[in-house]
Design an enzyme around this catalytic site. Structure first.
Site, PDB file in Angstrom:
ATOM      1  N   SER A  20       0.832  -1.210   0.000  1.00  0.00           N
ATOM      2  CA  SER A  20       0.000   0.000   0.000  1.00  0.00           C
ATOM      3  C   SER A  20       0.863   1.255   0.000  1.00  0.00           C
ATOM      4  CB  SER A  20      -0.865   0.053   1.270  1.00  0.00           C
ATOM      5  OG  SER A  20      -1.765  -1.025   1.318  1.00  0.00           O
ATOM      6  N   ASP A  65     -14.927   1.939   8.109  1.00  0.00           N
ATOM      7  CA  ASP A  65     -15.377   1.815   6.722  1.00  0.00           C
ATOM      8  C   ASP A  65     -15.865   3.205   6.341  1.00  0.00           C
ATOM      9  OD1 ASP A  65     -16.887   1.591   4.414  1.00  0.00           O
ATOM     10  OD2 ASP A  65     -17.705  -0.375   4.943  1.00  0.00           O
ATOM     11  N   VAL A  66     -15.185   3.838   5.404  1.00  0.00           N
ATOM     12  CA  VAL A  66     -15.463   5.263   5.127  1.00  0.00           C
ATOM     13  C   VAL A  66     -16.811   5.497   4.445  1.00  0.00           C
ATOM     14  CG1 VAL A  66     -13.056   6.034   5.087  1.00  0.00           C
ATOM     15  CG2 VAL A  66     -14.132   5.207   2.962  1.00  0.00           C
ATOM     16  N   ILE A  93      -7.359   6.053   0.067  1.00  0.00           N
ATOM     17  CA  ILE A  93      -8.472   5.112  -0.105  1.00  0.00           C
ATOM     18  C   ILE A  93      -9.146   5.309  -1.452  1.00  0.00           C
ATOM     19  CG2 ILE A  93     -10.849   4.735   0.702  1.00  0.00           C
ATOM     20  CD1 ILE A  93      -9.838   5.016   3.536  1.00  0.00           C
ATOM     21  N   ALA A  96     -13.435   0.920  -6.869  1.00  0.00           N
ATOM     22  CA  ALA A  96     -14.436   0.865  -7.936  1.00  0.00           C
ATOM     23  C   ALA A  96     -14.646  -0.589  -8.288  1.00  0.00           C
ATOM     24  CB  ALA A  96     -13.959   1.641  -9.166  1.00  0.00           C
ATOM     25  N   TYR A 156      -9.008   3.236 -16.769  1.00  0.00           N
ATOM     26  CA  TYR A 156      -9.114   3.890 -15.443  1.00  0.00           C
ATOM     27  C   TYR A 156     -10.541   4.414 -15.231  1.00  0.00           C
ATOM     28  CZ  TYR A 156      -7.174   5.993 -11.240  1.00  0.00           C
ATOM     29  OH  TYR A 156      -6.893   6.312  -9.937  1.00  0.00           O
ATOM     30  N   LYS A 163     -11.444  10.587  -9.281  1.00  0.00           N
ATOM     31  CA  LYS A 163     -10.235  11.339  -8.907  1.00  0.00           C
ATOM     32  C   LYS A 163     -10.380  12.812  -9.293  1.00  0.00           C
ATOM     33  CE  LYS A 163      -7.612   8.066  -7.136  1.00  0.00           C
ATOM     34  NZ  LYS A 163      -7.580   7.942  -5.654  1.00  0.00           N
ATOM     35  N   THR A 194       0.017  -2.159  -6.654  1.00  0.00           N
ATOM     36  CA  THR A 194      -0.579  -2.407  -5.334  1.00  0.00           C
ATOM     37  C   THR A 194      -1.825  -3.258  -5.551  1.00  0.00           C
ATOM     38  OG1 THR A 194      -1.995  -0.470  -5.494  1.00  0.00           O
ATOM     39  CG2 THR A 194       0.164  -0.121  -4.495  1.00  0.00           C
TER      40      THR A 194
HETATM   41  P1  NAP Z   1      -4.282  -0.300  -1.643  1.00  0.00           P
HETATM   42  O1  NAP Z   1      -3.117  -0.769  -0.911  1.00  0.00           O
HETATM   43  O2  NAP Z   1      -5.242  -1.332  -2.153  1.00  0.00           O
HETATM   44  O3  NAP Z   1      -5.034   0.792  -0.772  1.00  0.00           O
HETATM   45  C1  NAP Z   1      -6.393   1.115  -0.967  1.00  0.00           C
HETATM   46  C2  NAP Z   1      -6.997   1.187   0.398  1.00  0.00           C
HETATM   47  O4  NAP Z   1      -8.368   1.640   0.325  1.00  0.00           O
HETATM   48  C3  NAP Z   1      -7.035  -0.165   1.096  1.00  0.00           C
HETATM   49  O5  NAP Z   1      -6.479  -0.035   2.376  1.00  0.00           O
HETATM   50  C4  NAP Z   1      -8.519  -0.457   1.192  1.00  0.00           C
HETATM   51  O6  NAP Z   1      -8.863  -1.228   2.298  1.00  0.00           O
HETATM   52  C5  NAP Z   1      -9.056   0.938   1.341  1.00  0.00           C
HETATM   53  N1  NAP Z   1     -10.506   0.999   1.215  1.00  0.00           N
HETATM   54  C6  NAP Z   1     -11.260   0.690   0.128  1.00  0.00           C
HETATM   55  N2  NAP Z   1     -12.565   0.851   0.428  1.00  0.00           N
HETATM   56  C7  NAP Z   1     -12.622   1.276   1.725  1.00  0.00           C
HETATM   57  C8  NAP Z   1     -13.669   1.614   2.610  1.00  0.00           C
HETATM   58  N3  NAP Z   1     -14.965   1.550   2.235  1.00  0.00           N
HETATM   59  N4  NAP Z   1     -13.371   2.017   3.867  1.00  0.00           N
HETATM   60  C9  NAP Z   1     -12.077   2.082   4.270  1.00  0.00           C
HETATM   61  N5  NAP Z   1     -11.038   1.769   3.481  1.00  0.00           N
HETATM   62  C10 NAP Z   1     -11.306   1.368   2.225  1.00  0.00           C
HETATM   63  O7  NAP Z   1      -3.842   0.501  -2.966  1.00  0.00           O
HETATM   64  P2  NAP Z   1      -2.997   1.853  -3.164  1.00  0.00           P
HETATM   65  O8  NAP Z   1      -2.589   1.803  -4.580  1.00  0.00           O
HETATM   66  O9  NAP Z   1      -2.004   2.006  -2.102  1.00  0.00           O
HETATM   67  O10 NAP Z   1      -4.120   2.970  -3.068  1.00  0.00           O
HETATM   68  C11 NAP Z   1      -4.064   4.043  -2.146  1.00  0.00           C
HETATM   69  C12 NAP Z   1      -4.496   5.329  -2.833  1.00  0.00           C
HETATM   70  O11 NAP Z   1      -3.503   5.681  -3.794  1.00  0.00           O
HETATM   71  C13 NAP Z   1      -5.807   5.235  -3.607  1.00  0.00           C
HETATM   72  O12 NAP Z   1      -6.517   6.443  -3.472  1.00  0.00           O
HETATM   73  C14 NAP Z   1      -5.324   5.071  -5.032  1.00  0.00           C
HETATM   74  O13 NAP Z   1      -6.284   5.478  -6.000  1.00  0.00           O
HETATM   75  C15 NAP Z   1      -4.144   6.011  -5.000  1.00  0.00           C
HETATM   76  N6  NAP Z   1      -3.205   5.876  -6.107  1.00  0.00           N
HETATM   77  C16 NAP Z   1      -2.668   4.658  -6.405  1.00  0.00           C
HETATM   78  C17 NAP Z   1      -1.800   4.561  -7.467  1.00  0.00           C
HETATM   79  C18 NAP Z   1      -1.237   3.225  -7.865  1.00  0.00           C
HETATM   80  O14 NAP Z   1      -0.799   3.078  -9.007  1.00  0.00           O
HETATM   81  N7  NAP Z   1      -1.197   2.247  -6.975  1.00  0.00           N
HETATM   82  C19 NAP Z   1      -1.439   5.686  -8.224  1.00  0.00           C
HETATM   83  C20 NAP Z   1      -1.985   6.924  -7.881  1.00  0.00           C
HETATM   84  C21 NAP Z   1      -2.870   6.999  -6.812  1.00  0.00           C
HETATM   85  P3  NAP Z   1      -9.122  -2.822   2.106  1.00  0.00           P
HETATM   86  O15 NAP Z   1      -7.924  -3.386   1.455  1.00  0.00           O
HETATM   87  O16 NAP Z   1      -9.346  -3.232   3.488  1.00  0.00           O
HETATM   88  O17 NAP Z   1     -10.334  -2.922   1.230  1.00  0.00           O
END
Ligand code: NAP
Length: 258
Positions: A20, A65-66, A93, A96, A156, A163, A194
């Site tokens: 994450s 849970d948000v 967080i 989709a 996406y 976003k 991730t």
């Molecule tokens: P990640 O590790 O899967 O993190 C996403 C988090 O969102 C998880 O901890 C997930 O919890 C949580 N989540 C989803 N629904 C939720 C809810 N209803 N209540 C509380 N928590 C919830 O993936 P990540 O890539 O690090 O994503 C983190 C952020 O970075 C996101 O906003 C993502 O769009 C952004 N981002 C990612 C990238 C990329 O390429 N990875 C690039 C730019 C931006 P659970 O696992 O428990 O469901």
């Protein structure tokens, strides 16, 4: 050497596992002397996050849970129970439906659209409203965005629209909370493998394309996102609010490339 976040308390939402982006941010915040508070979505994720919290030396973990207003309100109350105030809030967080990240955007259902907006954009507003009163000495709120907010990135889709809303929320929240000394920013991170990213069809092709075409000719390291998050939370970022900071090896400036 002095630590950039010494004496600060940071609440981090969205740490699911070691991949994450929130995990990299938590590591960097700890390195810089912040006291950490972490959340997990529900009972299914509790043990994993508690294990990571122990490893990171976090002070406490909370369920949230948000999508549930009661959870968000209880989170703020629970935080108030363990620390006198909060300096930094990280919202990392998004969610989709997998189907919506694999077919043409025009086929997005109403329910899928609203779900992505609720979890990925509105939740920042809900959490900011609940936690801002804890930031009695001012503070920093940070969320994570992606290029799909402002450009079309194949597959996406509905998340790009969420976003775009998230980045607009950053600007409106920054305006509302600025008088209280609370800064609100987003980091637009380059693609990182991730759990969430794996849900996007052909994500490995995105990684390949960025490594080939970005000015730095490589992908983004989560530690680079985390160091920018330290900057924004620290006194060094004191003049920065309502901003979207790209930490993406420069990919966002590229137009046509051979
Ligand atoms: P990640 O590790 O899967 O993190 C996403 C988090 O969102 C998880 O901890 C997930 O919890 C949580 N989540 C989803 N629904 C939720 C809810 N209803 N209540 C509380 N928590 C919830 O993936 P990540 O890539 O690090 O994503 C983190 C952020 O970075 C996101 O906003 C993502 O769009 C952004 N981002 C990612 C990238 C990329 O390429 N990875 C690039 C730019 C931006 P659970 O696992 O428990 O469901």
């Amino acid at each position: 050497m002095s630590q950039l976040l010494e004496g600060q308390t940071a609440l981090i939402l969205g740490l699911a596992n070691k991949w994450s982006l929130a995990y990299a941010i938590a590591q960097a915040y700890r390195r810089e002397g912040a006291q950490l508070l972490l959340t997990y979505q529900g009972e299914r994720q509790r043990q994993t996050v508690e294990d990571l919290a122990a490893e990171l030396g976090a002070k406490a973990t909370f369920a949230c849970d948000v999508t549930q207003d009661g959870d968000v309100d209880r989170l703020a109350e629970a935080v108030r129970g363990v620390v006198p105030s909060l300096d930094t809030l990280v919202h990392s967080i998004a969610f989709a439906n997998r189907d919506d990240l694999a077919r043409p955007f025009v086929e997005t259902s109403r329910a899928g659209y609203l779900l992505a907006q609720d979890v990925s954009a509105y939740s920042l507003v809900a959490v900011a409203r609940a936690c801002a009163p804890l930031m009695t000495g001012g503070g920093s709120i940070l969320t994570l965005s992606y290029l799909g907010a402002v450009r079309v990135v194949e597959n996406y889709n509905v998340m790009g629209v969420a976003k775009a809303a998230l980045e607009a929320c950053v600007r409106y929240l920054a305006s509302d909370l600025g008088p209280a000394g609370i800064r609100v920013n987003a980091i637009s991170a380059g693609p990182v493998k991730t759990a969430s990213a794996r849900g996007i069809k052909d994500f490995s092709k995105v990684l390949e394309g960025v490594a080939r075409l970005s000015p730095l000719r490589r992908n983004t390291d989560p530690a680079e996102v985390a160091d920018a998050a330290v900057f924004l939370a620290s006194g060094l970022g004191r003049g920065v609010t309502a901003n979207v900071l790209y930490v993406d090896a420069g990919f966002q400036v590229m137009g046509l490339a051979h």
